[in-house]
Design an enzyme around this catalytic site. Structure first.
Site, PDB file in Angstrom:
ATOM      1  N   GLU A 461      37.741  39.444  46.403  1.00 17.03           N
ATOM      2  CA  GLU A 461      36.879  40.153  45.444  1.00 17.03           C
ATOM      3  C   GLU A 461      35.413  39.734  45.573  1.00 17.03           C
ATOM      4  OE1 GLU A 461      38.215  40.626  41.448  1.00 17.03           O
ATOM      5  OE2 GLU A 461      40.310  40.846  42.018  1.00 17.03           O
ATOM      6  N   GLY A 462      34.956  39.695  46.822  1.00 14.98           N
ATOM      7  CA  GLY A 462      33.590  39.277  47.115  1.00 14.98           C
ATOM      8  C   GLY A 462      33.564  37.801  47.431  1.00 14.98           C
TER       9      GLY A 462
END
Length: 802
Positions: A461-462
């Site tokens: 998620e990043g």
């Protein structure tokens, strides 16, 4: 009437000068227009182009508390008082029953060995709504608050990190939330009830081999609009996705791809761009089921692939009209999800470390003393306690913001990066303290599976590196600076020099006021530091019983306001880099560190005020706040010392006003020892962290033993010291008590051992390869005979040399 002053005549000297004055005014105004016009053109040339994808990311989510920090921190803590996270009666009942029952079913070691959850656990998760925590009750879901989801994930994490990851993903970024927000009525009716009752397990396919952190590039995921046989429209798509959690068992896939319309068939209904489709597992051409092996963890993660897959337009999320809007959808939903799920897992792991490792260090003795009394160990324990507090405070605050109908995209990125990084530090410190007991895998090892899971949170998620160096400050300054985005809009316009002049003057005024506030608060912070209450660092009861002092909160808020003003002024000066700031990732990374530490500082004060009566929390607040202040100052100093434009460095030093203000050193040794003591004794802080930890009902379970026997070990140690001072033998009752604690200590330090490991464990008559018959190429007698014959020759050669 007669007393009135006579009017000036037209031929008076003043009237004669007026035309000349008007000429000068017009000349000055023209000169200002010329200067601002030149500045406008220069700024236009310096500003890099903003793609539609970047613009969608910048405009996603809302603007929240981070704007207070970019404005200099005025009214910071007061602005947080409106947040009041609480579990409803229904949510608390779910925690007490369904969550507790799930945790009791989880054998994390067995899950790791089998590389999957048991069937009864999968069925329980589906039947009890664990995959539909955020789907509304009207669709059959649980409809829980973000705070409740966070609390649930924390507790599940402490029972099994693999189960925690399995529950987190559908409640973070999944088809359910996307359907609720953007789906058509037909799509909601078709999928939401089946997601809620567990018939469909969801996954979301975003990452590809060449599109990791740069997910928006959508390499290897392409779809072309074409005419269907029935005359309608459809998409022919090919895609190759990886790292997709739950994909191997998913019944529905949210697929992100780049849509192209070379023939213009969309006709203005929808656009080209990133689009999301909803495909069920049996969709023709969809290839799903292969597994990755993510760092040896057991949660399901794998690939989603397809070549020339026909996707009806009815499968596009939101229908044809929403084609091309997928990136905006993802950014808006991800901004909420990543601020809840990943921080919750890290927070649960940090609480687990504080409870278990703190107790272990009291029960484990070396050199005839508990290792909790050793200074080197206390450094690790203090970090665990401080980071557990900071993660808890930040997680609670961001969850409360989401429940307040905010979409804190920047603060979600802060929490994702900071909580996972601090959680990693906690588990690393836990490994250092528990040493051999932490590396010997088995049912009694409370640390190793969390240690293996840590890289997952850092990466997904990043990735944290990207999140820190590009997203936190880059998106934060663009959205939350009071004037920057307005300036960018004037530069995007064809010709808006008037608007540019207005906003540039606003920015200059803001920079001047922030600089003056930073200098002024530097002086006042020194006064506050001189009168601030000192932490209670006495051994035992003094530091352990200290509650939160309102004067201490006031002092630390004054320091945060000072540093927030310095941060705001430093940000304004950093903007002199123009578009180059986007490329100076080390500078933006340090500014992200400052922004993150400031937010976490305010979150910690907010949380400590709400829990002010907890014994020992006052001491831990001092430890955490001193660390956060020191981190903020170090980050801002790093910006100043490494700023690419050397002429700006003196200005950065001036606004920091270090000679005038307090300097923030990290916690000293006395405070470190006091903070460590809070989790190695039966204190209010140690019991506070237990709220997010699951304890098995069996008294012999290792975590339950640590909870139950640590207070007794403290009592036993005190009794032993008293007996030594009194120079007497223990009574029969005292002797029995001391023996029971010694037996518990012995049991707790034992580690698991197995007859066989891996595939060999299931093979009857298995003989380890190293124990099978072996014939050496040269026998021992041959080696000895060769050595004997060589000795006389060696002696003769040595004599000749002499």
């Amino acid at each position: 009437r007669r007393s009135r002053r006579p009017r000036f005549r037209r031929n008076t000297p003043t009237m004669a000068l007026r035309p000349f004055q008007m000429h000068l005014g017009r000349a000055a105004a023209g000169q200002r227009r010329s200067i601002f016009g030149a500045a406008y053109k220069l700024a236009k040339s310096m500003m890099p182009p903003i793609s539609a994808t970047e613009k969608a990311a910048l405009e996603s989510g809302g603007i929240g508390f981070e704007r207070t920090l970019f404005q200099g921190g005025a009214g910071g803590l007061a602005a947080l008082r409106k947040y009041d996270p609480k579990l409803s009666a229904r949510e608390q009942a779910y925690m007490d029953n369904e969550v507790a029952q799930l945790c009791s079913m989880l054998d994390d070691h067995a899950i790791s060995e089998e590389r999957d959850l048991p069937e009864d656990v999968w069925n329980f998760l589906r039947r009890k709504g664990f995959f539909a925590l955020k789907i509304g009750e009207e669709w059959g879901g649980m409809g829980f608050s973000a705070y409740a989801v966070s609390k649930i994930l924390r507790k599940v994490q402490t029972a099994s990190a693999n189960a925690g990851a399995t529950v987190a993903v559908p409640n973070s970024l999944g088809p359910g939330e996307l359907l609720i927000a953007y789906g058509t009525d037909e799509q909601r009716s078709a999928f939401l009830p089946r997601l809620a009752n567990g018939e469909l397990i969801p996954c979301f396919a975003l990452t590809a081999p060449h599109s990791g952190s740069d997910a928006a590039s959508m390499h290897e995921a392409d779809g072309v609009v074409r005419r269907a046989k029935d005359g309608g429209l459809e998409v022919l798509a090919s895609f190759k996705k990886r790292y997709i959690t739950l994909a191997p068992v998913a019944g529905i896939v949210g697929l992100a791809f780049h849509l192209r319309d070379p023939e213009g068939l969309l006709g203005g209904v929808g656009t080209e761009g990133i689009t999301i489709a909803l495909l069920e597992r049996d969709h023709p051409g969809l290839v799903i089921g292969r597994r990755h092996d993510p760092a040896g963890n057991a949660f399901m993660n794998g690939t989603v692939e397809g070549s020339d897959v026909v996707i009806p337009m009815s499968k596009v999320l939101g229908g044809q009209g929403k084609a091309g809007s997928g990136w905006l959808f993802l950014m808006e939903q991800l901004s909420e999800g990543r601020g809840i799920s990943l921080p919750a897992g890290a927070t649960g792991g940090a609480a687990m470390s504080a409870v278990a490792v703190g107790a272990y260090s009291r029960l484990r003795t070396q050199f005839r003393v508990p290792i909790a009394e050793m200074g080197g160990v206390q450094e690790h324990l203090a970090r665990i306690a401080g980071n557990a507090l900071v993660c808890t405070a930040g997680s609670d605050l961001v969850a409360s913001m989401v429940d307040n109908h905010e979409s804190p995209s920047v603060l979600s990125a802060v929490m994702k990066q900071q909580a996972t990084a601090r959680g990693r530090q906690c588990v690393t410190d836990a490994m250092d303290v528990m040493a051999g007991a932490a590396i010997s895998r088995g049912p009694n090892n409370l640390v190793i599976n969390g240690y293996q899971m840590t890289p997952i949170g850092i990466t997904v998620e990043g990735a944290n590196t990207l999140t820190r160096s590009l997203i936190i400050f880059g998106q934060g300054v663009t959205r939350s600076h009071p004037h920057l985005y307005d300036i960018m809009r004037t530069l995007e316009a064809k010709d808006d020099s008037t608007g540019f002049r207005r906003e540039l003057l606003n920015m200059v005024n803001h920079g001047v006021s922030s600089s003056l506030a930073s200098i002024g608060r530097s002086v006042s912070s020194t006064v506050s530091a001189l009168t601030a209450p000192s932490p209670k660092t006495g051994r035992g009861s003094k530091g352990d019983a200290a509650t939160v002092d309102a004067a201490a909160v006031q002092h630390y808020e004054a320091q945060l306001r000072r540093l927030a003003a310095t941060f705001a002024a430093t940000t304004d000066l950093s903007l002199t880099l123009g578009g180059a700031l986007k490329r100076e990732e080390m500078v933006s990374g340090r500014l992200a560190d400052a922004l993150s530490s400031l937010f976490l500082g305010y979150a910690t004060l907010w949380w400590c005020q709400r829990n002010a009566s907890t014994e020992g929390l006052g001491t831990l607040m001092h430890y955490a706040m001193r660390g956060l202040l020191s981190e903020t100052q170090a980050a801002l100093d790093g910006v100043r010392d490494n700023f690419p434009l050397a002429p700006i460095r003196p200005a950065l030093a001036m606004v920091a006003a270090r000679p005038l203000g307090a300097s923030y050193a990290p916690p000293d040794d006395k405070l470190i020892a006091a903070a460590a003591s809070l989790i190695t004794r039966d204190t209010g802080v140690w019991r506070m962290f237990q709220n997010d930890v699951f304890f098995p009902a069996e008294a012999s379970a290792r975590l339950t033993m640590l909870r139950d026997w640590m207070p007794r070990a403290v009592e036993a140690d005190a009794l032993s010291r008293q007996l030594k001072r009194d120079k007497r033998e223990p009574t029969a009752e005292e002797s029995a008590f001391l023996d029971s604690v010694a037996a518990a200590r012995d049991a707790i330090v034992q580690v698991d051992a197995f007859e066989e490991l891996g595939a060999a464990a299931g093979r009857e008559g298995w003989v380890r390869p190293a124990l099978r018959p072996y014939t050496p190429a040269v026998t021992a007698s041959q080696i000895l005979q060769s050595r004997s014959s060589a000795q006389p020759q060696a002696a003769a050669a040595s004599a000749a040399a002499a």
